[in-house]
Design a protein around this motif. Structure first.
Motif, PDB file in Angstrom:
ATOM      1  N   LEU A  98      22.810  26.381   6.972  1.00 28.90           N
ATOM      2  CA  LEU A  98      22.966  24.849   7.026  1.00 28.90           C
ATOM      3  C   LEU A  98      21.868  24.365   5.818  1.00 28.90           C
ATOM      4  O   LEU A  98      22.220  23.340   5.288  1.00 28.90           O
ATOM      5  N   LEU A  99      20.647  24.931   5.667  1.00 25.67           N
ATOM      6  CA  LEU A  99      19.697  24.267   4.880  1.00 25.67           C
ATOM      7  C   LEU A  99      20.093  24.658   3.329  1.00 25.67           C
ATOM      8  O   LEU A  99      19.909  23.636   2.461  1.00 25.67           O
ATOM      9  N   GLY A 100      20.495  25.844   3.138  1.00 26.88           N
ATOM     10  CA  GLY A 100      21.210  26.059   1.934  1.00 26.88           C
ATOM     11  C   GLY A 100      22.090  25.414   1.226  1.00 26.88           C
ATOM     12  O   GLY A 100      22.414  24.975   0.253  1.00 26.88           O
ATOM     13  N   SER A 101      23.044  24.967   2.212  1.00 27.89           N
ATOM     14  CA  SER A 101      24.446  24.332   2.122  1.00 27.89           C
ATOM     15  C   SER A 101      23.962  22.905   1.787  1.00 27.89           C
ATOM     16  O   SER A 101      24.456  22.315   0.674  1.00 27.89           O
ATOM     17  N   TRP A 102      22.965  22.245   2.507  1.00 31.35           N
ATOM     18  CA  TRP A 102      22.505  21.001   2.281  1.00 31.35           C
ATOM     19  C   TRP A 102      21.796  20.780   0.831  1.00 31.35           C
ATOM     20  O   TRP A 102      21.941  19.757   0.099  1.00 31.35           O
ATOM     21  N   ILE A 103      20.891  21.990   0.543  1.00 33.71           N
ATOM     22  CA  ILE A 103      20.313  21.785  -0.993  1.00 33.71           C
ATOM     23  C   ILE A 103      21.579  21.877  -2.068  1.00 33.71           C
ATOM     24  O   ILE A 103      21.388  21.194  -2.983  1.00 33.71           O
ATOM     25  N   GLY A 104      22.446  22.804  -1.834  1.00 40.88           N
ATOM     26  CA  GLY A 104      23.544  22.795  -2.708  1.00 40.88           C
ATOM     27  C   GLY A 104      24.380  21.451  -2.668  1.00 40.88           C
ATOM     28  O   GLY A 104      24.536  21.064  -3.843  1.00 40.88           O
ATOM     29  N   TYR A 105      24.308  20.807  -1.836  1.00 37.10           N
ATOM     30  CA  TYR A 105      25.123  19.549  -1.648  1.00 37.10           C
ATOM     31  C   TYR A 105      24.382  18.272  -2.517  1.00 37.10           C
ATOM     32  O   TYR A 105      24.796  17.693  -3.380  1.00 37.10           O
ATOM     33  N   TRP A 106      23.094  18.292  -2.467  1.00 36.60           N
ATOM     34  CA  TRP A 106      22.286  17.202  -3.086  1.00 36.60           C
ATOM     35  C   TRP A 106      22.169  17.783  -4.724  1.00 36.60           C
ATOM     36  O   TRP A 106      22.107  16.732  -5.457  1.00 36.60           O
ATOM     37  N   LEU A 107      22.095  19.099  -4.941  1.00 32.74           N
ATOM     38  CA  LEU A 107      22.055  19.373  -6.240  1.00 32.74           C
ATOM     39  C   LEU A 107      23.293  18.848  -7.050  1.00 32.74           C
ATOM     40  O   LEU A 107      23.280  18.538  -8.051  1.00 32.74           O
ATOM     41  N   ALA A 108      24.219  19.010  -6.409  1.00 31.34           N
ATOM     42  CA  ALA A 108      25.896  18.394  -6.938  1.00 31.34           C
ATOM     43  C   ALA A 108      25.596  16.819  -7.078  1.00 31.34           C
ATOM     44  O   ALA A 108      26.074  16.296  -7.992  1.00 31.34           O
TER      45      ALA A 108
END
Length: 226
Positions: A98-108
């Motif tokens: 969940l943490l990694g997915s959230w970081i990827g989401y905000w990077l995009a």
């Protein structure tokens, strides 16, 4: 006059920041792809145990880091099961995902749609097809589509402007069956108990049912669009 305005828009501060963000982001992904190699389960398990009580924090950090990249998260999930059991292992593995997915989401979100979809490559058209104007249900089922990895969904959701609430809530719900099934497999491999066996069978049946529901949902969507 229009061409001059277009030229100015192309070199606006936002465009420059997006470009720089993408360059840094691609550089990080390339570095991770060539330098971060997932060790064998036994090696990873030993490494985490070497940190003592803080091992679970290290595990969550490793899982989150892997979730940002195109590297599959299968091995960490299996290790979580063998190290911490089904319940704690699922919690730690899921937290990292969940943490990694959230970081990827905000990077995009920071990078922007055009540049992010260039990075997604062959996954771009598929992600846009499933996630364009997606709500909670569409986001959930997109997570369960066979052959579509986590990372393009994370980046695609951010680039397409899906709300953070929809993204996180759908990720929370849709990721549970897959993570529990992998963690329970690792737990059962380490400890062949009746409890672990029941959880393993139940989790995999739930995962297969969720995938079937996802397939039916998008099949019906395609029929409606014709």
């Amino acid at each position: 006059m229009n061409s001059e305005k277009d030229y100015t828009d192309d070199f606006s501060l936002r465009s420059i920041i997006s470009l720089l963000t993408l360059v840094v982001f691609i550089g990080i992904l390339i570095w991770l792809s060539f330098n971060v190699h997932i060790p064998k389960p036994a090696v990873l398990k030993e490494m985490i145990q070497g940190y003592g009580w803080a091992g679970w924090l290290i595990f969550i950090g490793i899982t989150a880091l892997i979730a940002i990249t195109p590297i599959p998260v299968t091995i960490p999930a299996l290790v979580a099961g063998s190290l911490y059991g089904v319940l704690a292992g699922s919690l730690f593995s899921f937290t990292g995902i969940l943490l990694g997915s959230w970081i990827g989401y905000w990077l995009a979100r920071l990078t922007g749609k055009n540049l992010t979809f260039k990075l997604l490559g062959r996954h771009g058209p598929t992600v846009e097809k499933y996630l364009n104007n997606a709500g909670f249900l569409a986001m959930c089922t997109a997570r369960l589509i066979p052959g579509l990895p986590y990372w393009p969904v994370n980046y695609g959701a951010g680039a397409l402007g899906i709300s953070q609430y929809v993204f996180l809530s759908a990720t929370l719900v849709a990721s549970i069956p897959g993570q529990v099934s992998l963690v329970s497999l690792g737990a059962f491999a380490a400890h062949q108990s009746l409890f672990n066996g029941i959880i393993l069978v139940t989790a995999w049946m739930t995962t297969l049912a969720a995938i079937w529901i996802s397939y039916r949902y998008w099949q019906n969507k395609r029929k409606e669009s014709k």
